[in-house]
Design a protein around this motif. Sequence first.
Motif, mmCIF file in Angstrom:
data_model
loop_
_atom_site.group_PDB
_atom_site.id
_atom_site.type_symbol
_atom_site.label_atom_id
_atom_site.label_comp_id
_atom_site.label_asym_id
_atom_site.label_seq_id
_atom_site.Cartn_x
_atom_site.Cartn_y
_atom_site.Cartn_z
ATOM 1 N N GLU A 136 6.272 -11.312 -0.821
ATOM 2 C CA GLU A 136 6.310 -10.109 -1.653
ATOM 3 C C GLU A 136 5.622 -8.943 -0.962
ATOM 4 O OE1 GLU A 136 4.476 -11.455 -5.276
ATOM 5 O OE2 GLU A 136 6.289 -12.513 -5.944
ATOM 6 N N GLN A 137 4.488 -9.221 -0.318
ATOM 7 C CA GLN A 137 3.754 -8.176 0.394
ATOM 8 C C GLN A 137 4.575 -7.640 1.567
ATOM 9 O OE1 GLN A 137 0.840 -6.763 -0.531
ATOM 10 N NE2 GLN A 137 1.156 -5.320 1.118
ATOM 11 N N GLU A 138 5.210 -8.544 2.308
ATOM 12 C CA GLU A 138 6.041 -8.119 3.439
ATOM 13 C C GLU A 138 7.228 -7.286 2.967
ATOM 14 O OE1 GLU A 138 6.951 -11.747 5.524
ATOM 15 O OE2 GLU A 138 4.946 -11.842 6.422
ATOM 16 N N ALA A 139 7.822 -7.679 1.831
ATOM 17 C CA ALA A 139 8.944 -6.918 1.287
ATOM 18 C C ALA A 139 8.482 -5.527 0.865
ATOM 19 C CB ALA A 139 9.557 -7.659 0.103
ATOM 20 N N LYS A 140 7.313 -5.445 0.246
ATOM 21 C CA LYS A 140 6.770 -4.162 -0.179
ATOM 22 C C LYS A 140 6.473 -3.278 1.036
ATOM 23 C CE LYS A 140 4.073 -4.027 -3.741
ATOM 24 N NZ LYS A 140 2.906 -4.164 -4.644
ATOM 25 N N THR A 141 5.900 -3.859 2.084
ATOM 26 C CA THR A 141 5.606 -3.104 3.304
ATOM 27 C C THR A 141 6.895 -2.599 3.939
ATOM 28 O OG1 THR A 141 3.607 -4.398 3.701
ATOM 29 C CG2 THR A 141 4.550 -3.265 5.605
ATOM 30 N N LYS A 142 7.908 -3.447 3.965
ATOM 31 C CA LYS A 142 9.206 -3.059 4.536
ATOM 32 C C LYS A 142 9.818 -1.907 3.730
ATOM 33 C CE LYS A 142 12.887 -5.673 6.651
ATOM 34 N NZ LYS A 142 13.621 -6.938 6.668
ATOM 35 N N GLU A 143 9.703 -2.015 2.421
ATOM 36 C CA GLU A 143 10.232 -0.966 1.538
ATOM 37 C C GLU A 143 9.489 0.350 1.770
ATOM 38 O OE1 GLU A 143 9.960 -0.131 -3.183
ATOM 39 O OE2 GLU A 143 10.711 -2.117 -2.596
ATOM 40 N N ASN A 144 8.178 0.299 1.881
ATOM 41 C CA ASN A 144 7.381 1.500 2.124
ATOM 42 C C ASN A 144 7.721 2.118 3.476
ATOM 43 O OD1 ASN A 144 6.076 1.273 -0.324
ATOM 44 N ND2 ASN A 144 4.267 0.281 0.521
ATOM 45 N N ASN A 145 7.906 1.288 4.487
ATOM 46 C CA ASN A 145 8.275 1.779 5.807
ATOM 47 C C ASN A 145 9.645 2.447 5.794
ATOM 48 O OD1 ASN A 145 5.876 0.932 6.929
ATOM 49 N ND2 ASN A 145 6.715 -0.957 7.750
ATOM 50 N N ALA A 146 10.582 1.882 5.023
ATOM 51 C CA ALA A 146 11.909 2.462 4.920
ATOM 52 C C ALA A 146 11.837 3.836 4.239
ATOM 53 C CB ALA A 146 12.838 1.538 4.165
ATOM 54 N N GLU A 147 11.003 3.952 3.205
ATOM 55 C CA GLU A 147 10.831 5.227 2.512
ATOM 56 C C GLU A 147 10.225 6.279 3.436
ATOM 57 O OE1 GLU A 147 8.609 4.782 -1.102
ATOM 58 O OE2 GLU A 147 10.043 3.329 -1.937
#
Length: 117
Positions: free
Chosen positions: A102-113
Amino acid sequence: MQLEDYFDFQRPDDIRLKGTRVGIENILYEYIYHSRTPEEIVNCFSTITLEQVYATILYYFQNKETVGKYIADWLEWGHQERKAQELNPTPTMLRLRKLRAEQEAKTKENNAELSAR
């Protein structure tokens, strides 16, 4: 004092420094695989003395074939235990893996934004 007096031979696969819970494999792993000096090793363990570290290293050199097999068996046992833990994770480990994903997915999402800005 005899060299063997420094050790508690609990079982053929369990030799500890007398008066401690530290196995000789722990000392020798640091010495052989991490190339630590006896002075560095003694700082890794709060319950052992420099004399005990030197005794362990000397015991290793005087019984290199036997102690080498002891270390190899210990390393193999550790490898098998880690493999078993991977195949049969505890509920806690499953929860930690889920949290990490979940943390990795959130980090990936933040990086994409951030990249989209």
